[in-house]
Design a protein around this motif. Structure first.
Motif, PDB file in Angstrom:
ATOM      1  N   ALA A 141       0.881  -1.278   0.072  1.00 41.39           N
ATOM      2  CA  ALA A 141      -0.002   0.403  -0.156  1.00 41.39           C
ATOM      3  C   ALA A 141       1.288   0.740   0.145  1.00 41.39           C
ATOM      4  CB  ALA A 141      -0.612  -0.085   1.083  1.00 41.39           C
ATOM      5  N   ILE A 265      -4.490   5.406   4.125  1.00 43.66           N
ATOM      6  CA  ILE A 265      -4.224   4.235   4.242  1.00 43.66           C
ATOM      7  C   ILE A 265      -4.469   3.218   4.857  1.00 43.66           C
ATOM      8  CG2 ILE A 265      -3.322   2.459   3.531  1.00 43.66           C
ATOM      9  CD1 ILE A 265      -0.673   4.491   2.796  1.00 43.66           C
ATOM     10  N   VAL A 307      -4.523  -5.690  -0.734  1.00 47.45           N
ATOM     11  CA  VAL A 307      -4.669  -4.242  -1.418  1.00 47.45           C
ATOM     12  C   VAL A 307      -5.708  -3.595  -2.256  1.00 47.45           C
ATOM     13  CG1 VAL A 307      -3.147  -1.907  -1.808  1.00 47.45           C
ATOM     14  CG2 VAL A 307      -1.994  -3.699  -0.998  1.00 47.45           C
TER      15      VAL A 307
END
Length: 453
Positions: A141, A265, A307
């Motif tokens: 990520a 994130i 992800v």
């Protein structure tokens, strides 16, 4: 609602039973072999060797049966032997075990990605890449965020845990046992205070606002906005002690990122995949991260991670920049599809919510009787209590935490410890646990607290 235990394989009696001392003689023999063969750095919370598991119990090689409040650290969310997981994985084993998706692709990989693209709370069209572990997902990520922005810096939070690799150790807040002696660590990682209501210096009412102000100061003044690629946050912190951020904090973080062109994130490795009563814990606060990581509960016990992010971000990594030899193994992909089936067929999102209601009600009752239970928190089947010294000064009490956990283990209840101060008991029962076992486990915990407090 009582959930029937899984029926795949031998039927496992859903009872708590302690036949021997814990660990028993057969487990002690295996522990001797372990000490001769494995490094000391591999320890066990409850050092009994497992013979079988399913429903809401773990049975050891000495015939002891433990109520499972751990789920392999949130991995066996749908149970240790969920029928659709076992059936899909078994059928795939008979077809082929591996080709490497980067060499010869297969449909199940695509199907898992399609499901996550639909389920993850990511705005706009999404793309997903599969990996092997939560730490690997977090690293990728960050690779995506850096590739998409051309910036190096990553902002994380106090009490965070993101993994045990070099980068994810750097991202992790707690030194021992995760970081001590393993440095030097990675550059361009910066830490902001977490909006931790129970321990915020000015009290929970100001927590979200003041933590957001501290984040802005870190980004704008200390690092420089133009240097920051992403802010990485756990919607509910895991190893940090199941800290649920103060209400409104996560939306403030999203707004801060959006105003500055930063990527948000959400590390949902532990909290995602139905654990909190929604597919992803981010949904509780209504946020839409740019990228979401998942693992643990995704594979029903088989190693797989993902992800999932906005398409334009995920496409920023160059061809060959993502993936790995074992990433998205076909057996693990089929297991993940079985997990999705189990959650939808048995309405396990609702089941997680009901488990949370039961646990929070009982634990708050225990808290009223024992002032050593300083805080009760969590969502769905991701619940914790924070233990403190009596008297109301909120001093962490790791010694009491260790004693209560040990007593629970001796009485046939598997619980896990956590927290930056080692003073949190966290509870992660599988969603396949029956109401009877859930309530029995809570009464064992109640007795352990009464005996040790």
């Amino acid at each position: 609602m009582t959930v029937a235990p899984e029926t795949t394989g031998p039927v496992i009696e859903q009872v708590r039973r302690v036949r021997t001392e814990v660990p028993g003689p057969r487990s002690r023999e295996l522990l001797d072999r372990q000490r001769a063969a494995l490094p000391a750095g591999l320890g066990s919370t409850l050092p009994v060797f497992v013979a079988s598991a399913g429903g809401g119990v773990i049975v050891d090689v000495d015939g002891n049966s433990f109520i499972d409040f751990g789920s392999g650290i949130a991995v066996t969310t749908v149970g240790n032997s969920a029928p659709r997981v076992v059936a899909r994985a078994t059928e795939q084993l008979q077809r082929f075990t591996h080709t490497c998706y980067l060499v010869n692709p297969y449909e199940s990989y695509v199907a898992v990605c399609e499901r996550l693209n639909r389920l993850a709370p990511v705005p706009g069209p999404a793309r997903t890449a599969l990996f092997n572990s939560g730490a690997e997902a977090v690293e990728n990520a960050i690779k995506v965020a850096r590739a998409a922005t051309g910036r190096p810096a990553i902002v994380v939070f106090d009490h965070a845990f993101h993994g045990r690799t070099l980068l994810t150790m750097t991202l992790t807040a707690k030194n021992k046992p995760y970081k001590q002696g393993f440095g030097p660590f990675v550059a361009d990682v910066y830490r902001a205070p977490m909006a931790y209501p129970y321990r915020w210096p000015t009290g929970p009412e100001r927590c979200a606002e003041e933590a957001a102000e501290a984040l802005v100061d870190l980004i704008d003044r200390q690092i420089g906005t133009d240097n920051v690629a992403a802010v990485l946050v756990e919607p509910i912190q895991g190893e940090g002690g199941f800290i649920v951020p103060a209400p409104g904090f996560l939306p403030k973080v999203q707004q801060i990122c959006a105003e500055r062109g930063l990527i948000l994130i959400a590390d949902e490795v532990q909290a995602g995949i139905a654990r909190t009563g929604t597919w992803f814990a981010s949904e509780h606060e209504g946020i839409q991260p740019d990228i979401v990581t998942s693992a643990k509960g995704l594979g029903g016990g088989l190693p797989i991670a993902a992800v999932t992010g906005r398409a334009e971000l995920m496409d920023a990594a160059p061809a060959g920049g993502l993936g790995g030899t074992f990433s998205g193994n076909p057996v693990a992909c089929e297991a993940a599809l079985g997990v999705f089936d189990e959650i939808e067929e048995h309405d396990l999102l609702t089941r997680a919510q009901r488990i949370g209601e039961t646990m929070l009600s009982t634990l708050r009752d225990i808290q009223r009787a024992h002032d050593v239970v300083g805080d009760v928190r969590g969502r769905g089947a991701m619940i914790a209590i924070e233990l403190v010294h009596p008297g109301g000064d909120r001093r962490p009490n790791p010694e009491l935490t260790t004693r209560i956990a040990a007593r629970c283990h001796q009485e046939g209840l598997l619980v896990l410890t956590a927290g930056s101060y080692g003073n949190v008991l966290r509870f992660l029962p599988p969603l396949s646990i029956s109401d009877e076992l859930l309530n029995e486990g809570l009464e064992v915990l109640r007795s352990a607290i009464a005996a040790e407090a």
